[in-house]
Design an enzyme around this catalytic site. Structure first.
Site, mmCIF file in Angstrom:
data_model
loop_
_atom_site.group_PDB
_atom_site.id
_atom_site.type_symbol
_atom_site.label_atom_id
_atom_site.label_comp_id
_atom_site.label_asym_id
_atom_site.label_seq_id
_atom_site.Cartn_x
_atom_site.Cartn_y
_atom_site.Cartn_z
ATOM 1 C CG ASN A 81 -1.969 1.109 1.254
ATOM 2 O OD1 ASN A 81 -1.703 1.961 0.566
ATOM 3 N ND2 ASN A 81 -2.562 1.267 2.568
ATOM 4 N NE ARG A 94 -6.092 1.391 0.321
ATOM 5 C CZ ARG A 94 -6.142 2.684 0.828
ATOM 6 N NH1 ARG A 94 -5.044 3.093 1.309
ATOM 7 N NH2 ARG A 94 -7.102 3.384 0.973
ATOM 8 C CG HIS A 132 -12.817 3.268 3.557
ATOM 9 N ND1 HIS A 132 -13.361 4.413 4.394
ATOM 10 C CD2 HIS A 132 -11.555 3.705 3.893
ATOM 11 C CE1 HIS A 132 -12.481 5.285 4.999
ATOM 12 N NE2 HIS A 132 -11.371 4.718 4.489
ATOM 13 N NE ARG A 169 -9.689 12.265 4.587
ATOM 14 C CZ ARG A 169 -9.811 11.024 4.304
ATOM 15 N NH1 ARG A 169 -10.688 10.355 3.375
ATOM 16 N NH2 ARG A 169 -8.814 10.165 4.667
ATOM 17 C CD GLU A 213 -8.709 -1.271 5.074
ATOM 18 O OE1 GLU A 213 -8.260 -0.966 5.868
ATOM 19 O OE2 GLU A 213 -9.142 -0.425 4.076
#
Ligand code: ADP
Length: 406
Positions: free
Chosen positions: A9, A83, A171, A231, A375
């Site tokens: 990733n 990823r 996600h 965010r 993940e």
């Protein structure tokens, strides 16, 4: 057939990696951080749960990957799974070919912070391991089953047809894993209607019907939806012109403020970290308390809205650093959803240990579960499926050719 997969990733200044063994029983994982600086280092866990810390001053992505791969090469990974945040309209994991790499590059305007870093990682591993099959697993792919009424924005059509302006969702790897695993625990594997709340530094919700995403809270970019660490999530779209007209800020400054200085950090003026905010609020910090309240209320509101995508609600899964570990946030969020008929068990919620799967309702009404996300495991599994499919296709083509020549 089962293969060992190295999951990569690649972010802008860090690389997370995990080597997932055949049959997915063992893991070696770590993080290369501060890349490009004097403090560049690799931190990780090796076999036997031993900690590793290795300084690699001024190493760039390629040098860090080289070091990681050197350390792992004697485990003979058989494939690499990357990823990739934005896959545009790609609907599933793909073997990396020049065409797929071009499509990842073409999706860069939709994920300007993420896709360029992924491409650097892909380029480096392709050069270092040309003989290994490499697969891209996209955060957006799981949400490609959303119906048009969930993914279209109410803006002029040409923005969609000519510029791909639509909701994509992110996600996806986590929502896919958690909803699959959760529905399995609930005894209805990939059946029924479920909501997932992935709550980490980035947070999103998803509605899943019979194993497929039907709506999600993130949109064109990962800024839409819930309040996150830094965010803002949803704001009035006119906020941009309000700030531009009244404060004279340009679009880049506004974008940066909404992505990196807002959310929990912006509301609390203290931290983007939920643990810090819970502690501060317990000590009487009112801004921290308000940040937590806004986070939970907006999360509940999003779950309620997404339930419109489901013919029936069987339950809710919490995941991510906050969803897995904070009984307090789970309880507060559910307190805003009394009309859903959840029969929340405070005792089960409080007794659930960190990082463990468990059911936290009292047995009637829609179920509520905590399901730790995985993940890396999901990326390894999807990579394996793509590689095995390719091997099978190549074998059947070879036998057809041999048959034709015979
Ligand atoms: P990322 O999105 O970067 O993968 P994580 O899923 O690790 O992030 O989640 C990080 C968030 O989880 C942080 O806000 C952290 O404070 C929060 N968190 C971790 N443990 C707890 C806890 N026990 N209580 C509340 N929040 C927690």
């Amino acid at each position: 057939m089962s293969i060992s997969v190295l999951v990569i990733n690649c972010g802008s200044s860090s690389i997370k990696y995990a080597l997932v063994s055949e049959r997915h029983e063992d893991r070696i994982f770590g993080l290369a951080e501060n890349l490009g600086s004097a403090e560049a280092r690799i931190k990780g866990i090796t076999t036997g749960d031993k900690a590793l810390e290795l300084l690699i001053p001024h190493a760039d992505h390629e040098k860090a990957l080289e070091t990681i791969l050197e350390r792992l090469s004697h485990y003979n990974p058989q494939a690499i799974g990357h990823r990739v945040v934005h896959g545009g309209t790609l609907t599933k994991a793909e073997l990396l070919t020049p065409e797929i790499i071009d499509r990842i590059r073409a999706a860069t305007p939709l994920a300007p912070l993420h896709n360029p870093a992924h491409l650097v990682g892909i380029d480096a591993t392709m050069r270092l391991f040309p003989e290994l099959p490499q697969v891209a697993v996209f955060d957006t792919a799981f949400h490609q089953t959303m119906p048009a009424h969930a993914y279209r924005y109410a803006v002029p059509k040409f923005l969609y047809t000519e510029h791909n302006v639509r909701r994509y969702g992110f996600h996806g790897t986590s929502h896919a894993y958690v909803s699959e695993r959760g529905s399995e625990l609930a005894g209805s594997y990939k059946q029924g209607g479920w909501l997932t709340a992935h709550l980490g530094n980035g947070s999103s919700t998803c509605a899943i019907w019979n194993g497929q995403s039907v709506d999600t809270s993130m949109g064109l970019t990962p800024l839409e939806g819930l309040v996150m660490g830094t965010r803002s999530g949803d704001v009035d779209p006119s906020l941009h012109s309000f700030i531009a007209n009244n404060l004279g800020w340009d679009i880049y400054k506004i974008d940066k403020m909404l992505n990196s200085q807002s959310g929990l950090l912006g509301l609390s003026n203290l931290s983007n970290d939920m643990r810090t905010l819970i502690e501060a609020s317990e000590e009487g910090n009112e801004d921290a308390a308000l940040a937590i309240e806004v986070f939970c209320y907006r999360l509940a509101k999003s779950l309620a809205a997404l339930s419109c995508g489901l013919p029936r609600l069987d339950g809710l899964f919490f995941t991510g650093g906050i969803g897995e570990n904070s009984a307090y946030i789970r309880e507060k969020t559910l307190s805003y959803l009394p009309h859903f008929g959840f029969n929340f068990s405070q005792e089960k919620n409080d007794s659930l240990k960190r990082g463990t799967e468990g059911r936290i309702d009292a047995g009637t009404g829609p179920q509520i579960w905590v399901v730790p996300t995985d993940e890396e495991g999901r990326i390894a599994k999807e990579t394996e499926q793509v590689v095995i499919h390719e091997v099978n296709q190549a074998t059947s083509k070879k036998s057809e050719a041999e048959f034709a020549m015979a």
